[in-house]
Motif scaffolding. Structure first.
Motif, PDB file in Angstrom:
ATOM      1  N   GLN A  47      92.371 -19.068  42.456  1.00  0.00           N
ATOM      2  CA  GLN A  47      91.014 -18.808  42.168  1.00  0.00           C
ATOM      3  C   GLN A  47      90.379 -19.832  41.512  1.00  0.00           C
ATOM      4  OE1 GLN A  47      90.425 -14.833  40.029  1.00  0.00           O
ATOM      5  NE2 GLN A  47      88.346 -14.851  40.696  1.00  0.00           N
ATOM      6  N   SER A  48      89.330 -20.420  42.238  1.00  0.00           N
ATOM      7  CA  SER A  48      88.625 -21.493  41.709  1.00  0.00           C
ATOM      8  C   SER A  48      87.365 -21.138  40.971  1.00  0.00           C
ATOM      9  CB  SER A  48      88.369 -22.466  42.931  1.00  0.00           C
ATOM     10  OG  SER A  48      89.440 -22.864  43.535  1.00  0.00           O
ATOM     11  N   PRO A  49      86.953 -21.926  39.981  1.00  0.00           N
ATOM     12  CA  PRO A  49      85.581 -21.554  39.438  1.00  0.00           C
ATOM     13  C   PRO A  49      84.447 -21.154  40.418  1.00  0.00           C
ATOM     14  CG  PRO A  49      86.756 -23.555  38.340  1.00  0.00           C
ATOM     15  CD  PRO A  49      87.540 -23.311  39.706  1.00  0.00           C
ATOM     16  N   GLY A  50      84.016 -19.962  40.027  1.00  0.00           N
ATOM     17  CA  GLY A  50      82.894 -19.466  40.745  1.00  0.00           C
ATOM     18  C   GLY A  50      83.258 -18.894  42.448  1.00  0.00           C
ATOM     19  N   LYS A  51      84.693 -18.875  42.443  1.00  0.00           N
ATOM     20  CA  LYS A  51      84.856 -18.430  43.941  1.00  0.00           C
ATOM     21  C   LYS A  51      85.835 -17.278  43.703  1.00  0.00           C
ATOM     22  CE  LYS A  51      84.627 -23.040  46.294  1.00  0.00           C
ATOM     23  NZ  LYS A  51      85.276 -23.786  46.858  1.00  0.00           N
ATOM     24  N   GLN A  52      85.980 -16.456  44.865  1.00  0.00           N
ATOM     25  CA  GLN A  52      86.903 -15.447  44.750  1.00  0.00           C
ATOM     26  C   GLN A  52      87.974 -16.090  45.089  1.00  0.00           C
ATOM     27  OE1 GLN A  52      85.235 -12.923  48.052  1.00  0.00           O
ATOM     28  NE2 GLN A  52      84.409 -11.706  46.516  1.00  0.00           N
ATOM     29  N   ARG A  53      89.046 -15.096  44.473  1.00  0.00           N
ATOM     30  CA  ARG A  53      90.737 -15.302  44.535  1.00  0.00           C
ATOM     31  C   ARG A  53      91.025 -15.315  46.256  1.00  0.00           C
ATOM     32  NH1 ARG A  53      94.673 -11.957  41.189  1.00  0.00           N
ATOM     33  NH2 ARG A  53      93.332 -12.632  39.513  1.00  0.00           N
ATOM     34  N   GLU A  54      91.696 -16.500  46.734  1.00  0.00           N
ATOM     35  CA  GLU A  54      92.004 -16.778  48.080  1.00  0.00           C
ATOM     36  C   GLU A  54      93.605 -16.993  48.175  1.00  0.00           C
ATOM     37  OE1 GLU A  54      89.692 -19.934  49.250  1.00  0.00           O
ATOM     38  OE2 GLU A  54      90.750 -21.452  48.274  1.00  0.00           O
ATOM     39  N   VAL A  55      93.840 -16.543  49.398  1.00  0.00           N
ATOM     40  CA  VAL A  55      95.516 -16.735  49.566  1.00  0.00           C
ATOM     41  C   VAL A  55      95.730 -18.187  50.082  1.00  0.00           C
ATOM     42  CG1 VAL A  55      95.303 -15.925  51.867  1.00  0.00           C
ATOM     43  CG2 VAL A  55      97.595 -15.776  50.485  1.00  0.00           C
ATOM     44  N   VAL A  56      96.695 -18.616  49.501  1.00  0.00           N
ATOM     45  CA  VAL A  56      97.092 -20.234  49.737  1.00  0.00           C
ATOM     46  C   VAL A  56      98.278 -20.157  50.955  1.00  0.00           C
ATOM     47  CG1 VAL A  56      98.030 -22.276  48.775  1.00  0.00           C
ATOM     48  CG2 VAL A  56      96.208 -20.901  47.551  1.00  0.00           C
ATOM     49  N   ALA A  57      99.207 -19.345  50.544  1.00  0.00           N
ATOM     50  CA  ALA A  57     100.228 -19.310  51.381  1.00  0.00           C
ATOM     51  C   ALA A  57     101.080 -17.854  51.169  1.00  0.00           C
ATOM     52  CB  ALA A  57     101.008 -20.343  51.378  1.00  0.00           C
ATOM     53  N   HIS A  58     101.914 -17.462  52.253  1.00  0.00           N
ATOM     54  CA  HIS A  58     102.790 -16.430  51.843  1.00  0.00           C
ATOM     55  C   HIS A  58     103.891 -16.546  52.811  1.00  0.00           C
ATOM     56  CE1 HIS A  58     101.385 -14.105  55.608  1.00  0.00           C
ATOM     57  NE2 HIS A  58     100.158 -14.562  55.433  1.00  0.00           N
ATOM     58  N   ILE A  59     105.100 -15.746  52.608  1.00  0.00           N
ATOM     59  CA  ILE A  59     106.157 -15.725  53.043  1.00  0.00           C
ATOM     60  C   ILE A  59     106.767 -14.455  53.026  1.00  0.00           C
ATOM     61  CG2 ILE A  59     107.584 -16.644  51.094  1.00  0.00           C
ATOM     62  CD1 ILE A  59     109.471 -18.018  52.927  1.00  0.00           C
ATOM     63  N   SER A  60     107.073 -14.036  54.375  1.00  0.00           N
ATOM     64  CA  SER A  60     107.880 -12.550  54.433  1.00  0.00           C
ATOM     65  C   SER A  60     109.285 -12.739  54.061  1.00  0.00           C
ATOM     66  CB  SER A  60     107.711 -11.926  55.689  1.00  0.00           C
ATOM     67  OG  SER A  60     108.657 -12.636  56.628  1.00  0.00           O
ATOM     68  N   SER A  61     109.843 -11.361  53.688  1.00  0.00           N
ATOM     69  CA  SER A  61     111.229 -11.253  53.414  1.00  0.00           C
ATOM     70  C   SER A  61     112.112 -11.678  54.861  1.00  0.00           C
ATOM     71  CB  SER A  61     111.444  -9.897  53.305  1.00  0.00           C
ATOM     72  OG  SER A  61     110.961  -8.792  54.215  1.00  0.00           O
ATOM     73  N   ALA A  62     111.544 -11.719  56.079  1.00  0.00           N
ATOM     74  CA  ALA A  62     112.269 -12.329  57.143  1.00  0.00           C
ATOM     75  C   ALA A  62     111.918 -13.826  57.230  1.00  0.00           C
ATOM     76  CB  ALA A  62     111.425 -11.664  58.470  1.00  0.00           C
ATOM     77  N   GLY A  63     111.401 -14.492  56.589  1.00  0.00           N
ATOM     78  CA  GLY A  63     111.320 -15.780  56.492  1.00  0.00           C
ATOM     79  C   GLY A  63     109.906 -16.660  56.941  1.00  0.00           C
ATOM     80  N   THR A  64     109.241 -15.495  57.521  1.00  0.00           N
ATOM     81  CA  THR A  64     107.955 -15.972  58.281  1.00  0.00           C
ATOM     82  C   THR A  64     106.911 -16.529  57.384  1.00  0.00           C
ATOM     83  OG1 THR A  64     108.126 -14.417  60.016  1.00  0.00           O
ATOM     84  CG2 THR A  64     105.908 -15.287  59.863  1.00  0.00           C
ATOM     85  N   LYS A  65     106.349 -17.910  57.364  1.00  0.00           N
ATOM     86  CA  LYS A  65     105.481 -18.369  56.502  1.00  0.00           C
ATOM     87  C   LYS A  65     104.087 -18.659  57.082  1.00  0.00           C
ATOM     88  CE  LYS A  65     109.182 -21.291  54.711  1.00  0.00           C
ATOM     89  NZ  LYS A  65     109.528 -22.747  54.535  1.00  0.00           N
ATOM     90  N   HIS A  66     103.239 -18.598  56.313  1.00  0.00           N
ATOM     91  CA  HIS A  66     101.709 -18.636  56.852  1.00  0.00           C
ATOM     92  C   HIS A  66     100.881 -19.519  55.580  1.00  0.00           C
ATOM     93  CE1 HIS A  66      97.554 -17.843  58.244  1.00  0.00           C
ATOM     94  NE2 HIS A  66      97.535 -17.656  57.148  1.00  0.00           N
TER      95      HIS A  66
END
Length: 115
Positions: free
Chosen positions: A39-58
């Motif tokens: 969450q940057s100043p003045g902005k909404q929280r945003e996803v940066v990266a995620h990884i699943s339990s199966a190992g898939t990354k985004h």
């Protein structure tokens, strides 16, 4: 319920690197998605990266090729390696663990990129 604690934030110059850690208490098993948000100043929280339990990354397009996410290791610690940091990467970074029945957040760690 899992308790999440982030660490590793700090202040760096553009082009620098930081490694964020997300330490989890309790047992992590089954299907889950582990995510880093900011969450940057003045902005909404945003996803940066995620990884699943199966190992898939985004990765968010703006961090792809610079950030690397890894899932929980044997010490129940997940990492976000951030290289080539830019001023626009400044913000509070949160880790999140979502399962079919739970949604847990850490308290956040501040990352400041400035010359």
């Amino acid at each position: 319920q899992v308790q999440l604690v982030e660490s590793g934030g700090g202040s760096v110059q553009p082009g620098g690197s930081l490694r964020l850690s997300c330490s989890a208490s309790g047992t992590i098993s089954g299907v889950y998605i582990m995510s880093w948000y900011r969450q940057s100043p003045g902005k909404q929280r945003e996803v940066v990266a995620h990884i699943s339990s199966a190992g898939t990354k985004h990765y968010r397009a703006s961090v792809r090729g610079r950030f690397t996410i890894s899932t929980f290791n044997a010490q129940n610690t997940a990492l976000l390696q951030m290289n080539g940091l830019r001023t626009e990467d400044t913000g509070v970074y949160f880790c999140n663990l979502e399962t079919p029945t739970t949604d847990d957040w850490g308290q956040g760690t501040q990352v400041t990129v400035s010359s």
